[in-house]
Design an enzyme around this catalytic site. Structure first.
Site, PDB file in Angstrom:
ATOM      1  N   ASP A  59       0.792  -1.230   0.000  1.00 18.81           N
ATOM      2  CA  ASP A  59       0.000   0.000   0.000  1.00 18.81           C
ATOM      3  C   ASP A  59       0.827   1.284   0.000  1.00 18.81           C
ATOM      4  O   ASP A  59       1.539   1.588   0.962  1.00 18.81           O
ATOM      5  CB  ASP A  59      -0.913   0.037   1.224  1.00 18.81           C
ATOM      6  CG  ASP A  59      -1.868  -1.144   1.280  1.00 18.81           C
ATOM      7  OD1 ASP A  59      -1.391  -2.294   1.133  1.00 18.81           O
ATOM      8  OD2 ASP A  59      -3.070  -0.933   1.488  1.00 18.81           O
TER       9      ASP A  59
ATOM     10  N   GLU B 259      -4.009   2.260  -3.337  1.00 15.67           N
ATOM     11  CA  GLU B 259      -5.318   2.732  -2.880  1.00 15.67           C
ATOM     12  C   GLU B 259      -5.261   3.870  -1.860  1.00 15.67           C
ATOM     13  O   GLU B 259      -6.284   4.483  -1.572  1.00 15.67           O
ATOM     14  CB  GLU B 259      -6.125   1.570  -2.294  1.00 15.67           C
ATOM     15  CG  GLU B 259      -5.631   1.060  -0.972  1.00 15.67           C
ATOM     16  CD  GLU B 259      -6.773   0.864   0.024  1.00 15.67           C
ATOM     17  OE1 GLU B 259      -7.942   0.964  -0.350  1.00 15.67           O
ATOM     18  OE2 GLU B 259      -6.464   0.613   1.192  1.00 15.67           O
ATOM     19  N   ASN B 260      -4.066   4.167  -1.324  1.00 13.96           N
ATOM     20  CA  ASN B 260      -3.925   5.268  -0.352  1.00 13.96           C
ATOM     21  C   ASN B 260      -2.935   6.324  -0.832  1.00 13.96           C
ATOM     22  O   ASN B 260      -2.311   7.008  -0.027  1.00 13.96           O
ATOM     23  CB  ASN B 260      -3.452   4.724   0.999  1.00 13.96           C
ATOM     24  CG  ASN B 260      -4.466   3.800   1.641  1.00 13.96           C
ATOM     25  OD1 ASN B 260      -5.617   4.159   1.804  1.00 13.96           O
ATOM     26  ND2 ASN B 260      -4.032   2.608   2.003  1.00 13.96           N
TER      27      ASN B 260
ATOM     28  N   ASN C  42     -10.234  -1.181  -0.292  1.00 10.17           N
ATOM     29  CA  ASN C  42     -11.464  -0.649   0.290  1.00 10.17           C
ATOM     30  C   ASN C  42     -11.562   0.875   0.211  1.00 10.17           C
ATOM     31  O   ASN C  42     -12.649   1.434   0.337  1.00 10.17           O
ATOM     32  CB  ASN C  42     -11.627  -1.106   1.743  1.00 10.17           C
ATOM     33  CG  ASN C  42     -10.535  -0.554   2.649  1.00 10.17           C
ATOM     34  OD1 ASN C  42      -9.345  -0.754   2.397  1.00 10.17           O
ATOM     35  ND2 ASN C  42     -10.925   0.129   3.716  1.00 10.17           N
ATOM     36  N   HIS C  43     -10.440   1.565  -0.021  1.00  9.81           N
ATOM     37  CA  HIS C  43     -10.461   3.010  -0.208  1.00  9.81           C
ATOM     38  C   HIS C  43     -10.453   3.394  -1.684  1.00  9.81           C
ATOM     39  O   HIS C  43     -10.144   4.539  -2.032  1.00  9.81           O
ATOM     40  CB  HIS C  43      -9.273   3.670   0.494  1.00  9.81           C
ATOM     41  CG  HIS C  43      -9.371   3.635   1.984  1.00  9.81           C
ATOM     42  ND1 HIS C  43      -8.257   3.639   2.801  1.00  9.81           N
ATOM     43  CD2 HIS C  43     -10.438   3.581   2.820  1.00  9.81           C
ATOM     44  CE1 HIS C  43      -8.641   3.583   4.073  1.00  9.81           C
ATOM     45  NE2 HIS C  43      -9.960   3.552   4.099  1.00  9.81           N
TER      46      HIS C  43
ATOM     47  N   HIS D  29      -3.519  -4.165   2.849  1.00  8.85           N
ATOM     48  CA  HIS D  29      -4.482  -3.439   3.666  1.00  8.85           C
ATOM     49  C   HIS D  29      -3.985  -3.106   5.063  1.00  8.85           C
ATOM     50  O   HIS D  29      -4.228  -2.012   5.547  1.00  8.85           O
ATOM     51  CB  HIS D  29      -5.822  -4.177   3.792  1.00  8.85           C
ATOM     52  CG  HIS D  29      -6.809  -3.479   4.691  1.00  8.85           C
ATOM     53  ND1 HIS D  29      -7.344  -2.236   4.397  1.00  8.85           N
ATOM     54  CD2 HIS D  29      -7.351  -3.836   5.883  1.00  8.85           C
ATOM     55  CE1 HIS D  29      -8.177  -1.873   5.364  1.00  8.85           C
ATOM     56  NE2 HIS D  29      -8.194  -2.817   6.281  1.00  8.85           N
TER      57      HIS D  29
ATOM     58  N   HIS E 131      -0.960  -2.648   6.254  1.00 15.70           N
ATOM     59  CA  HIS E 131       0.216  -1.771   6.247  1.00 15.70           C
ATOM     60  C   HIS E 131       1.364  -2.295   7.110  1.00 15.70           C
ATOM     61  O   HIS E 131       2.345  -1.578   7.318  1.00 15.70           O
ATOM     62  CB  HIS E 131      -0.145  -0.346   6.708  1.00 15.70           C
ATOM     63  CG  HIS E 131      -1.034   0.395   5.769  1.00 15.70           C
ATOM     64  ND1 HIS E 131      -1.097   1.778   5.738  1.00 15.70           N
ATOM     65  CD2 HIS E 131      -1.913  -0.039   4.831  1.00 15.70           C
ATOM     66  CE1 HIS E 131      -1.976   2.157   4.816  1.00 15.70           C
ATOM     67  NE2 HIS E 131      -2.480   1.069   4.262  1.00 15.70           N
TER      68      HIS E 131
END
Length: 265
Positions: free
Chosen positions: A8, A39-40, A68-69, A177, A179
């Site tokens: 991530d 995603e982040n 999910n983000h 997810h 991290h």
């Protein structure tokens, strides 16, 4: 085939680590395919924007996955359908979900399907990733020689269960997810590479990439708080290397990698 997968990417620091370190990692490990979970990667550490996507691709990334983000930055819907190497979790419910949940990379005639699924334990209740992954693999088995899955999930049990359910059908399942990189890289059934979580790329000294004060206060007072990316932190890049036998599609090697800006972890 060798795959470099990076966990991530968080905030501007994460993008900078990709720009600064992916070229060197590719020179050192010589992967044929480089995959990054982005995603982040917005400055606020939630979702992805077009600028960040382009910066990652121009740094030598072949595929960017989400989680999910995925929809955390509304801008995504403006470009996801045109971004051919950007994939979101396949198992979002509904028939008109923007983007797609997989892509196929052809490297000298060897076809790698890169797939993205999201778990449901402690996360939103999406469609069943187990059944949908199994069905998608059956649909693509004539179009791909090997399968790599970024499984974006919270629970370690769900990640391992998902990997064991698909072991021998896919070349690799790598979790994202949380991290935090796990110390359990292995090959299941002599065929499927697995790592519970690849870890994070971004600020190393915060809390999962965020400034610690607001996170700690949330634990203490149980009130909502605005988390901010700890951009003043030193950076870290985390992920793994996976080797796949092109004759069988089976994984033969997996190893985790971690690097701080000031040296190896």
């Amino acid at each position: 085939m060798r795959i470099l997968f990076i966990g991530d990417v968080v905030g501007n620091k994460g993008i900078k680590m990709i720009q600064d370190y992916v070229p060197g990692l590719k020179q050192e490990y010589r992967p044929q395919v480089t995959i990054v979970n982005g995603e982040n990667s917005t400055p606020m550490g939630r979702g992805i924007n077009l600028s960040g996507y382009k910066k990652m691709m121009s740094s030598g990334v072949d595929v960017v996955t989400l989680g999910n983000h995925a929809w955390g930055n509304p801008e995504l819907t403006d470009f996801i359908d045109d971004a051919k190497r950007l994939i979101r979790p396949y198992n979002f419910p509904g028939k008109d979900v923007p983007g797609k949940g997989y892509t196929i990379i052809n490297v000298n005639g060897f076809r790698l399907a890169v797939m993205n699924f999201q778990g449901r334990v402690f996360l939103d209740n999406l469609d069943d990733p187990f059944t949908q992954a199994d069905e998608l693999i059956d649909q693509l088995k004539e179009k791909a020689d090997a399968f790599f899955i970024d499984f974006h999930a919270e629970a370690t049990s769900e990640k391992l269960g998902f990997a064991k359910f698909l072991s021998s059908k896919v070349s690799a399942v790598v979790g994202t997810h949380t991290h935090v990189q796990t110390n359990d890289a292995r090959i299941l059934n002599g065929k499927t590479a697995f790592l519970t979580d690849a870890g994070m790329t971004g600020p190393a000294d915060g809390m999962l990439g965020m400034k610690e004060e607001s996170v700690i206060n949330r634990f203490i007072n149980q009130r909502p708080a605005r988390f901010q990316v700890d951009e003043d932190s030193q950076g870290i890049i985390s992920g793994c290397i996976i080797d796949i036998d092109e004759k069988t599609g089976n994984a033969t090697h997996i190893e985790a990698i971690n690097q701080l800006e000031n040296g190896w972890v």
